[in-house]
Design a protein around this motif. Structure first.
Motif, PDB file in Angstrom:
ATOM      1  N   GLU A   1       0.823  -1.204   0.000  1.00  0.00           N
ATOM      2  CA  GLU A   1       0.000   0.000   0.000  1.00  0.00           C
ATOM      3  C   GLU A   1       0.866   1.265   0.000  1.00  0.00           C
ATOM      4  OE1 GLU A   1      -0.485  -2.595   1.947  1.00  0.00           O
ATOM      5  OE2 GLU A   1      -2.318  -3.388   1.021  1.00  0.00           O
ATOM      6  N   ALA A   2       1.878   1.260   0.872  1.00  0.00           N
ATOM      7  CA  ALA A   2       2.770   2.430   0.971  1.00  0.00           C
ATOM      8  C   ALA A   2       3.554   2.624  -0.327  1.00  0.00           C
ATOM      9  CB  ALA A   2       3.734   2.253   2.144  1.00  0.00           C
ATOM     10  N   CYS A   3       3.954   1.516  -0.938  1.00  0.00           N
ATOM     11  CA  CYS A   3       4.689   1.577  -2.208  1.00  0.00           C
ATOM     12  C   CYS A   3       3.842   2.213  -3.292  1.00  0.00           C
ATOM     13  CB  CYS A   3       5.134   0.172  -2.609  1.00  0.00           C
ATOM     14  SG  CYS A   3       5.698   0.039  -4.321  1.00  0.00           S
ATOM     15  N   LEU A   4       2.595   1.757  -3.431  1.00  0.00           N
ATOM     16  CA  LEU A   4       1.712   2.259  -4.486  1.00  0.00           C
ATOM     17  C   LEU A   4       1.268   3.696  -4.232  1.00  0.00           C
ATOM     18  CD1 LEU A   4      -0.472  -0.913  -5.183  1.00  0.00           C
ATOM     19  CD2 LEU A   4       1.546  -0.117  -6.406  1.00  0.00           C
ATOM     20  N   GLU A   5       1.327   4.115  -2.970  1.00  0.00           N
ATOM     21  CA  GLU A   5       1.006   5.499  -2.643  1.00  0.00           C
ATOM     22  C   GLU A   5       2.166   6.439  -2.948  1.00  0.00           C
ATOM     23  OE1 GLU A   5      -0.179   5.338   1.419  1.00  0.00           O
ATOM     24  OE2 GLU A   5      -2.227   4.674   0.949  1.00  0.00           O
ATOM     25  N   GLY A   6       3.339   5.850  -3.288  1.00  0.00           N
ATOM     26  CA  GLY A   6       4.479   6.657  -3.713  1.00  0.00           C
ATOM     27  C   GLY A   6       5.555   6.859  -2.671  1.00  0.00           C
ATOM     28  N   ILE A   7       5.499   6.111  -1.556  1.00  0.00           N
ATOM     29  CA  ILE A   7       6.536   6.241  -0.526  1.00  0.00           C
ATOM     30  C   ILE A   7       7.789   5.515  -1.011  1.00  0.00           C
ATOM     31  CG2 ILE A   7       7.167   5.736   1.878  1.00  0.00           C
ATOM     32  CD1 ILE A   7       4.156   5.910   2.533  1.00  0.00           C
ATOM     33  N   GLU A   8       8.853   6.277  -1.217  1.00  0.00           N
ATOM     34  CA  GLU A   8      10.039   5.782  -1.926  1.00  0.00           C
ATOM     35  C   GLU A   8      10.754   4.642  -1.218  1.00  0.00           C
ATOM     36  OE1 GLU A   8      12.660   8.944  -2.983  1.00  0.00           O
ATOM     37  OE2 GLU A   8      11.162   9.994  -4.210  1.00  0.00           O
ATOM     38  N   ARG A   9      10.767   4.629   0.115  1.00  0.00           N
ATOM     39  CA  ARG A   9      11.548   3.600   0.811  1.00  0.00           C
ATOM     40  C   ARG A   9      10.968   2.200   0.673  1.00  0.00           C
ATOM     41  NH1 ARG A   9      10.144   2.913   6.486  1.00  0.00           N
ATOM     42  NH2 ARG A   9       8.270   4.104   7.009  1.00  0.00           N
ATOM     43  N   PHE A  10       9.758   2.100   0.132  1.00  0.00           N
ATOM     44  CA  PHE A  10       9.162   0.781  -0.109  1.00  0.00           C
ATOM     45  C   PHE A  10       9.175   0.414  -1.602  1.00  0.00           C
ATOM     46  CE2 PHE A  10       7.058   2.226   3.841  1.00  0.00           C
ATOM     47  CZ  PHE A  10       7.548   1.234   4.690  1.00  0.00           C
ATOM     48  N   GLN A  11       9.863   1.263  -2.387  1.00  0.00           N
ATOM     49  CA  GLN A  11       9.964   1.017  -3.828  1.00  0.00           C
ATOM     50  C   GLN A  11      11.392   0.651  -4.215  1.00  0.00           C
ATOM     51  OE1 GLN A  11       8.772   4.731  -5.571  1.00  0.00           O
ATOM     52  NE2 GLN A  11       6.579   4.426  -5.172  1.00  0.00           N
ATOM     53  N   ASN A  12      11.517  -0.122  -5.298  1.00  0.00           N
ATOM     54  CA  ASN A  12      12.834  -0.317  -5.924  1.00  0.00           C
ATOM     55  C   ASN A  12      13.061   0.883  -6.828  1.00  0.00           C
ATOM     56  OD1 ASN A  12      13.282  -2.970  -4.823  1.00  0.00           O
ATOM     57  ND2 ASN A  12      11.814  -3.761  -6.322  1.00  0.00           N
ATOM     58  N   ARG A  13      14.032   1.715  -6.493  1.00  0.00           N
ATOM     59  CA  ARG A  13      14.220   2.990  -7.180  1.00  0.00           C
ATOM     60  C   ARG A  13      15.198   2.919  -8.344  1.00  0.00           C
ATOM     61  NH1 ARG A  13      10.419   6.416  -6.436  1.00  0.00           N
ATOM     62  NH2 ARG A  13      11.855   8.081  -7.025  1.00  0.00           N
ATOM     63  N   GLN A  14      16.048   1.897  -8.367  1.00  0.00           N
ATOM     64  CA  GLN A  14      17.078   1.847  -9.406  1.00  0.00           C
ATOM     65  C   GLN A  14      16.523   1.283 -10.712  1.00  0.00           C
ATOM     66  OE1 GLN A  14      20.629  -0.191  -8.189  1.00  0.00           O
ATOM     67  NE2 GLN A  14      21.922   0.973  -9.566  1.00  0.00           N
ATOM     68  N   GLY A  15      16.936   1.875 -11.831  1.00  0.00           N
ATOM     69  CA  GLY A  15      16.477   1.420 -13.150  1.00  0.00           C
ATOM     70  C   GLY A  15      17.069   0.066 -13.529  1.00  0.00           C
ATOM     71  N   CYS A  16      16.297  -0.718 -14.285  1.00  0.00           N
ATOM     72  CA  CYS A  16      16.726  -2.069 -14.669  1.00  0.00           C
ATOM     73  C   CYS A  16      17.919  -2.047 -15.624  1.00  0.00           C
ATOM     74  CB  CYS A  16      15.568  -2.823 -15.314  1.00  0.00           C
ATOM     75  SG  CYS A  16      14.221  -3.160 -14.165  1.00  0.00           S
ATOM     76  N   TYR A  17      18.017  -0.995 -16.434  1.00  0.00           N
ATOM     77  CA  TYR A  17      19.119  -0.924 -17.400  1.00  0.00           C
ATOM     78  C   TYR A  17      20.464  -0.943 -16.680  1.00  0.00           C
ATOM     79  CZ  TYR A  17      21.626   0.447 -21.645  1.00  0.00           C
ATOM     80  OH  TYR A  17      22.478   0.468 -22.733  1.00  0.00           O
ATOM     81  N   THR A  18      20.595  -0.119 -15.637  1.00  0.00           N
ATOM     82  CA  THR A  18      21.842  -0.047 -14.872  1.00  0.00           C
ATOM     83  C   THR A  18      22.086  -1.332 -14.094  1.00  0.00           C
ATOM     84  OG1 THR A  18      21.578   2.339 -14.633  1.00  0.00           O
ATOM     85  CG2 THR A  18      23.093   1.272 -13.117  1.00  0.00           C
ATOM     86  N   VAL A  19      21.032  -1.857 -13.461  1.00  0.00           N
ATOM     87  CA  VAL A  19      21.165  -3.070 -12.638  1.00  0.00           C
ATOM     88  C   VAL A  19      21.621  -4.258 -13.479  1.00  0.00           C
ATOM     89  CG1 VAL A  19      19.886  -4.764 -11.266  1.00  0.00           C
ATOM     90  CG2 VAL A  19      19.480  -2.333 -10.914  1.00  0.00           C
ATOM     91  N   ILE A  20      20.958  -4.467 -14.626  1.00  0.00           N
ATOM     92  CA  ILE A  20      21.295  -5.605 -15.486  1.00  0.00           C
ATOM     93  C   ILE A  20      22.676  -5.428 -16.104  1.00  0.00           C
ATOM     94  CG2 ILE A  20      20.645  -6.870 -17.589  1.00  0.00           C
ATOM     95  CD1 ILE A  20      17.712  -6.273 -16.848  1.00  0.00           C
ATOM     96  N   LEU A  21      22.985  -4.180 -16.510  1.00  0.00           N
ATOM     97  CA  LEU A  21      24.306  -3.903 -17.084  1.00  0.00           C
ATOM     98  C   LEU A  21      25.413  -4.208 -16.079  1.00  0.00           C
ATOM     99  CD1 LEU A  21      25.093  -2.819 -19.902  1.00  0.00           C
ATOM    100  CD2 LEU A  21      25.456  -0.597 -18.841  1.00  0.00           C
ATOM    101  N   ASN A  22      25.208  -3.794 -14.833  1.00  0.00           N
ATOM    102  CA  ASN A  22      26.198  -4.064 -13.779  1.00  0.00           C
ATOM    103  C   ASN A  22      26.309  -5.549 -13.467  1.00  0.00           C
ATOM    104  OD1 ASN A  22      26.746  -1.367 -13.552  1.00  0.00           O
ATOM    105  ND2 ASN A  22      25.381  -1.025 -11.808  1.00  0.00           N
ATOM    106  N   SER A  23      25.171  -6.257 -13.568  1.00  0.00           N
ATOM    107  CA  SER A  23      25.164  -7.698 -13.269  1.00  0.00           C
ATOM    108  C   SER A  23      25.979  -8.487 -14.281  1.00  0.00           C
ATOM    109  CB  SER A  23      23.728  -8.233 -13.256  1.00  0.00           C
ATOM    110  OG  SER A  23      22.970  -7.577 -12.275  1.00  0.00           O
TER     111      SER A  23
END
Length: 247
Positions: free
Chosen positions: A191-213
């Motif tokens: 609920e908190a995530c969908l309401e926009g509370i950042e600490r319950f969201q994954n904030r990093q983009g997939c492009y950077t994460v996958i590239l680093n992986s």
């Protein structure tokens, strides 16, 4: 002298293909065990799309190497021209397929940019619509890698055609943090995530994460690919020399 050289080549080719045969048998056995294992490992694999796909790739690779090694061993030790010809044609097809894939990857490398993926995401993404392959794949990637969009949650702010719920703002639930990175994983606070509370969201983009992986493995994969192509080339040369030497 020619007979000794032919005999040496025959046994070297048998040994080489015997190891390919064993490697293929191991991969085949492991792939079958992962897919049909009744002790619960199958559920873990099925819950993770990357592991699930990897298991079937491992199964296919094992079957291909098993058949390839078998043809090479039998053709060399029995000095069977028909089997050697099949072996040569099989490796030639694999060699050409790998070469074509490498050329296509080089030609279309510019399509794998951050801008390209962002444009495609904003154009085709349909949030939790699992009947849509594009959306379902993106959701699986975001859940598996604990990331959100291409650049971050802001990628979804401009997607106006999505059917928002009264609770959900712009961030899809696939971007919400989970205790376990799979579709069955419990949300930390949905609920908190969908309401926009950042600490319950994954904030990093997939492009950077996958590239680093995968960045660590790029040079290793390139060296391995060159090595495999070289081995296949020598295997074809050995097979044809043996084929021509058999009376």
């Amino acid at each position: 002298m020619e007979g000794d050289c032919l005999s040496c080549m025959k046994y070297l080719m048998f040994l080489f293909n015997f190891f390919i045969f064993l490697g293929g048998a191991c991969l085949l056995g492991l792939g079958i065990w992962v897919i049909v294992d009744p002790t619960g490992f199958r559920e873990i694999v099925a819950a993770n799309p990357l592991l699930f796909t990897g298991a079937y790739i491992m199964l296919a690779m094992g079957a291909m190497l098993f058949l390839l090694g078998f043809l090479g061993c039998c053709g060399a030790i029995r000095e069977n021209k028909c089997l050697l010809l099949f072996f040569f044609m099989f490796i030639l097809l694999i060699f050409l397929a790998e070469l074509s894939a490498a050329i296509l990857a080089f030609i279309f490398r510019e399509n794998l940019t951050r801008e390209f993926f962002t444009k495609e995401l904003k154009k085709h993404y349909q949030r939790n619509n699992d009947t849509d392959v594009f959306s379902s794949t993106w959701n699986s990637v975001m859940i598996t890698f604990a990331c959100c969009g291409v650049n971050g949650p802001e990628d979804f702010e401009d997607i106006h055609h999505l059917p928002y719920s009264s609770l959900e703002k712009s961030t899809p639930e696939a971007c919400c943090q989970r205790e376990l990175q799979s579709r069955e994983g419990m949300f930390v606070n949905k609920e908190a995530c969908l309401e926009g509370i950042e600490r319950f969201q994954n904030r990093q983009g997939c492009y950077t994460v996958i590239l680093n992986s995968f960045e660590t493995y790029v040079y290793l994969a390139g060296a391995l690919a060159i090595g495999v192509l070289a081995i296949e080339l020598f295997a074809m040369i050995f097979a044809m020399c043996l084929f021509r030497g058999i009376q």
